[in-house]
Design a protein around this motif. Structure first.
Motif: not given
Length: 338
Positions: A212-231
């Motif tokens: 996770k720490v290597q991912g850009e979205r986890w670094q900028n704090g938006t990863a959970l937003y995209y995870v919760l939008r997965v249909g």
């Protein structure tokens, strides 16, 4: 021999003697008494329930999903690229499939109840592994953690508490063989199995956190937003309650990463283990609720985390619960005003 050499030799003997004493104390501690028996029993019950869930969830559609003429072609299941053993591959008969499927469900129930626990652990592993091999498309990752843990559970004494085996021993008043060589060897294997399961949980958290720490979205704090939008995994009408609040999403994203990286280190201090386990349970309850397609994975991780706390933790927790319940039960009903 000089006086310095004599002192050095005496000092070495003292250190060596101290190390031997420490080794004997550790050996006596881990062979003379078995730890985490309550946690092992709770994990056994939870893993058995998850295994039973695999069978009951798809029971009405079992032939279509798991059967020999099911959605996953038999050629893919028995092809040379599939090297995993499965009892379902022994015959393409529908009758054999029904027998194996129902036998697996009964074994999962008996494992959960703790009847002939050691034998049921082995059989539950074989039948659950066989079912998972039949149709890998229905798995969510929890299956890997489950089958690995079941291998270690063969060595863990998970039937000493909250089981039919324990009840039968109490009814027959079977004397404990504590202190015998067989008991001591079994205790060492029990603790080795506990350590292996705990290390497995720590590895899952640490590897997940490092990715996770290597991912850009986890670094900028938006990863959970995209995870919760997965249909595919989302819960329509519920997930928006979280991802529409930017501050909450960022806080939960960073908290998830920090917790997964810190989990293994929190276990080093005994007093912090209940906190680590509680946070882990809440994390996976959140995954189960808001990512409903990962229910079995979440329940499996919760089950394995129950093993981490020692018997002392559960005794103190039970005492606190009894104290609260006792206080509520002792409250006298208010009298009617006249």
């Amino acid at each position: 021999m000089t006086e310095t050499e004599i002192r050095t030799g005496a000092g070495d003997n003292v250190v060596l003697s101290s190390m031997k004493t420490m080794a004997y104390d550790l050996l006596e501690r881990f062979s003379g008494r078995r730890q985490a028996l309550v946690g092992a029993a709770l994990t056994r019950i939870a893993l058995g329930a998850v295994g039973l869930y695999y069978y009951l969830r798809d029971y009405l559609h079992r032939s279509f999903l798991w059967g020999p003429e099911g959605v996953w072609p038999w050629e893919n299941f028995t092809g040379s690229h599939n090297g995993g053993f499965s009892v379902y591959s022994l015959s393409r008969s529908e009758t054999w499939f029904q027998l194996a499927f129902h036998a697996g469900a009964v074994i999962a129930l008996l494992f959960m109840l703790g009847w002939k626990t050691r034998a049921m652990t082995v059989l539950h592993y074989i039948f659950l592994w066989s079912l998972q091999q039949r149709n890998p498309l229905l798995l969510d990752g929890g299956d890997n953690a489950t089958v690995i843990a079941l291998v270690f559970f063969v060595f863990i004494d998970s039937g000493s508490r909250i089981s039919l085996d324990a009840r039968l021993r109490r009814r027959k008043q079977v004397k404990s063989d504590a202190g015998s060589m067989r008991y001591r060897v079994g205790s060492l294997l029990h603790h080795a199995g506990l350590l292996a399961v705990i290390l497995q949980v720590c590895t899952i958290y640490l590897v997940s956190g490092m990715y996770k720490v290597q991912g850009e979205r986890w670094q900028n704090g938006t990863a959970l937003y995209y995870v919760l939008r997965v249909g595919e995994f989302g819960w329509p009408g519920v997930n928006h309650l979280i991802y529409e609040h930017a501050t909450l999403v960022v806080a939960m994203t960073y908290a998830t990463v920090f917790f997964q990286l810190a989990f293994s280190f929190l276990l080093l201090k005994r007093s912090l283990r209940p906190f680590a386990v509680t946070c882990g349970i809440l994390l996976h309850l959140g995954i189960a609720i808001f990512m409903s397609g990962l229910i079995t994975f979440s329940l499996t991780m919760i089950a394995l985390e129950l093993l981490i706390m020692g018997d002392g933790h559960y005794r103190r927790l039970a005492a606190k619960v009894q104290k609260v319940v006792g206080k509520r039960g002792s409250l006298e009903p208010a009298t009617n005003a006249v």
